[in-house]
Structures are given as structure tokens and as C-alpha cells.
Design a protein around this motif. Structure first.
Motif, short mmCIF file in Angstrom:
data_model
loop_
_atom_site.label_atom_id
_atom_site.label_comp_id
_atom_site.label_asym_id
_atom_site.label_seq_id
_atom_site.Cartn_x
_atom_site.Cartn_y
_atom_site.Cartn_z
N CYS A 91 0.82 -1.22 0.00
CA CYS A 91 0.00 0.00 0.00
C CYS A 91 0.86 1.27 0.00
O CYS A 91 0.39 2.32 -0.43
CB CYS A 91 -0.97 -0.01 1.18
SG CYS A 91 -2.30 -1.21 0.98
N HIS A 124 0.65 5.15 -1.47
CA HIS A 124 0.76 6.29 -0.53
C HIS A 124 2.01 6.13 0.31
O HIS A 124 2.12 5.15 1.05
CB HIS A 124 -0.47 6.35 0.39
CG HIS A 124 -1.77 6.35 -0.33
ND1 HIS A 124 -2.28 7.47 -0.94
CD2 HIS A 124 -2.65 5.34 -0.56
CE1 HIS A 124 -3.45 7.16 -1.51
NE2 HIS A 124 -3.68 5.87 -1.30
N ASP A 160 -4.60 9.05 6.08
CA ASP A 160 -5.91 8.36 6.04
C ASP A 160 -6.08 7.55 4.76
O ASP A 160 -6.62 6.44 4.79
CB ASP A 160 -7.05 9.38 6.17
CG ASP A 160 -7.15 9.94 7.58
OD1 ASP A 160 -6.48 9.39 8.49
OD2 ASP A 160 -7.89 10.92 7.79
N ALA A 161 -5.63 8.13 3.66
CA ALA A 161 -5.76 7.44 2.37
C ALA A 161 -4.99 6.12 2.38
O ALA A 161 -5.45 5.11 1.83
CB ALA A 161 -5.26 8.34 1.24
N TRP A 185 -4.24 4.19 5.13
CA TRP A 185 -4.92 3.19 5.98
C TRP A 185 -6.22 2.72 5.33
O TRP A 185 -6.61 1.55 5.50
CB TRP A 185 -5.18 3.75 7.38
CG TRP A 185 -3.90 3.91 8.16
CD1 TRP A 185 -3.34 5.09 8.59
CD2 TRP A 185 -2.99 2.87 8.56
NE1 TRP A 185 -2.15 4.83 9.24
CE2 TRP A 185 -1.91 3.48 9.24
CE3 TRP A 185 -3.00 1.48 8.42
CZ2 TRP A 185 -0.84 2.75 9.77
CZ3 TRP A 185 -1.93 0.74 8.94
CH2 TRP A 185 -0.88 1.38 9.61
N ASN A 186 -6.85 3.57 4.58
CA ASN A 186 -8.06 3.19 3.85
C ASN A 186 -7.74 2.11 2.81
O ASN A 186 -8.52 1.17 2.61
CB ASN A 186 -8.66 4.44 3.19
CG ASN A 186 -10.02 4.16 2.60
OD1 ASN A 186 -10.86 3.57 3.26
ND2 ASN A 186 -10.21 4.55 1.35
N GLU A 187 -6.59 2.26 2.17
CA GLU A 187 -6.12 1.29 1.18
C GLU A 187 -5.84 -0.07 1.84
O GLU A 187 -6.22 -1.12 1.30
CB GLU A 187 -4.83 1.84 0.53
CG GLU A 187 -4.51 1.29 -0.82
CD GLU A 187 -5.48 1.76 -1.90
OE1 GLU A 187 -5.75 2.97 -1.94
OE2 GLU A 187 -5.96 0.90 -2.66
N ASP A 190 -7.14 -1.14 4.63
CA ASP A 190 -8.45 -1.63 5.09
C ASP A 190 -9.24 -2.33 3.98
O ASP A 190 -9.91 -3.33 4.21
CB ASP A 190 -9.24 -0.43 5.64
CG ASP A 190 -10.55 -0.87 6.28
OD1 ASP A 190 -10.50 -1.67 7.23
OD2 ASP A 190 -11.61 -0.43 5.81
N LYS A 191 -9.12 -1.81 2.77
CA LYS A 191 -9.85 -2.40 1.63
C LYS A 191 -9.42 -3.84 1.38
O LYS A 191 -10.22 -4.70 1.04
CB LYS A 191 -9.57 -1.57 0.36
CG LYS A 191 -10.55 -0.43 0.15
CD LYS A 191 -10.54 0.05 -1.28
CE LYS A 191 -9.33 0.92 -1.59
NZ LYS A 191 -9.28 1.46 -2.94
N PRO A 225 -9.49 -6.04 5.98
CA PRO A 225 -10.38 -5.31 6.91
C PRO A 225 -10.03 -5.51 8.40
O PRO A 225 -10.36 -4.66 9.22
CB PRO A 225 -11.76 -5.87 6.60
CG PRO A 225 -11.64 -6.45 5.24
CD PRO A 225 -10.24 -6.94 5.10
N ASN A 265 -6.21 -3.97 11.79
CA ASN A 265 -5.87 -3.31 13.05
C ASN A 265 -5.48 -4.29 14.15
O ASN A 265 -4.54 -4.04 14.89
CB ASN A 265 -6.99 -2.39 13.52
CG ASN A 265 -6.46 -1.38 14.51
OD1 ASN A 265 -5.47 -0.68 14.23
ND2 ASN A 265 -7.05 -1.33 15.69
#
Ligand SMILES: [Zn+2]
Length: 182
Positions: free
Chosen positions: A144, A148, A153-154, A156-158, A160-161, A164, A167
Motif C-alpha cells: 500500500c 501512498h 488516512d488514504a 490506511w483506507n487502502e 483496510d480495503k 479489513p 488493526n
């Protein structure tokens, strides 16, 4: 200076310190499991995992001491690491939508893994002591970073996708990472 010194002491007290003795029965981690050490008189390679035991050539310690024993373990983790991590990169790269330029497993100091400017992924050999699902998290994390560079945030969003439940794996690493050492 005073604060720095005490902070360093506090960290030392709280780290899951690994104290090694290179004797029969000592345990070593590999993929999250603990294996006992057997010092053996003779075998084809310096170190191998055989029937649930780490078999290390005794003559290696007799000649080179702790440094030689550590080197044998590092070489073991690097060899297994290149094989496993390259497969996991292959598995996750298309899901993340990136193409890393290469992989290196070596001593990279105090970091678990990193992604260079040329998108080469590097992993510390100590990663191989962690459970497979933690290694997968590190792989996804570095892939990821090709999208980035920062932990914004972008980013961690990547992560997470693709993963999931990242964490809980991240928390595990923070909690137990210091115990992954020789
Ligand atoms: Zn990162």
C-alpha cells in the motif's frame, strides 16, 4: 538528557527481552510457533527444522560461538523469508493494484519492512518469527506504500480495503514485536 535516559530505561524494562543460551532445549520462533533446539553432531546443513526441532550443528558453536549460531538462524530465516514473502507479495499485489520491483530479506535495523523509492520491498529476517497472518499484514502494508508513501488516512483506507481486520494484526505486532528476536 535526563528525560531521554529515563525513557530509554523505561523502554528496556517494558520490552519483551529475549535472552538466549545456545543449549539443547532453548526455544526459537518460526512462523509464530516455538521450536526447541537440538545440537547435533553432524548433518548436511548447519541448521534445519526436522521433526519439530531446530537441529543445529554443534561444531558450528564450538568453532564460532554465539555469532556463528546466530548467523545460521539468520540465513535460515532469510532463505525461508524470500520464498514465503515473494509468494505472499504475488498473492496480494494484484488486490492492491501495484507491481513492486523486487524483494530483499535482510537485517534492516529497527524496522520490520520498508518500501524504497524504486518500489523495492525489504523485510527484516525477524519477520519470519511472526505468525503467517502478521507477515501478511506487513506485506499488505508495504504494498500500500506504493500508492501512498505516508501513513495518512488514504493509506490506511487502502490497507483496510484489502485487509479489513488489519488493526488487530497491527496491535499484535506492537504488543509482541519486541519478542521476535534472536
Ligand atoms: Zn508504513
Amino acid at each position: 538528557m535526563w528525560i531521554y535516559k529515563n525513557l530509554a530505561e523505561w523502554r528496556d524494562l517494558n520490552a519483551t527481552a529475549v535472552v538466549r543460551e545456545w543449549v539443547n532445549g532453548e526455544s526459537f520462533l518460526y512462523l509464530g510457533r516455538s521450536y526447541r533446539l537440538s545440537l547435533v553432531a553432524d548433518q548436511d546443513v548447519d541448521l534445519k527444522l526436522l521433526e519439530g526441532r531446530f537441529c543445529l550443528k554443534r561444531s558450528l558453536i564450538d568453532a564460532g560461538g554465539e555469532a556463528a549460531a546466530k548467523a545460521a538462524f539468520e540465513a535460515f530465516y532469510i532463505e525461508k523469508g524470500v520464498s514465503r514473502i515473494s509468494k505472499r507479495i504475488e498473492h496480494f499485489a494484484s488486490k492492491v493494484g501495484v507491481k513492486p520491483t523486487g524483494l530483499k530479506v535482510k537485517d534492516i535495523g529497527y524496522r520490520w519492512a520498508s518500501c524504497t523509492k524504486s518500489n523495492m520491498l525489504q523485510f527484516h529476517w525477524k519477520c519470519m518469527m511472526a505468525p503467517a497472518k502478521i507477515i501478511d499484514y506487513m506485506v499488505v502494508h508495504e504494498l500500500c506504500h506504493i500508492h501512498h508513501r505516508n501513513h495518512n488516512d488514504a493509506f490506511w483506507n487502502e490497507v483496510d480495503k484489502v485487509m479489513p481486520d488489519f488493526n488487530e494484526r497491527k496491535v499484535w505486532l506492537k504488543k509482541y514485536g519486541a519478542g521476535l528476536d534472536l
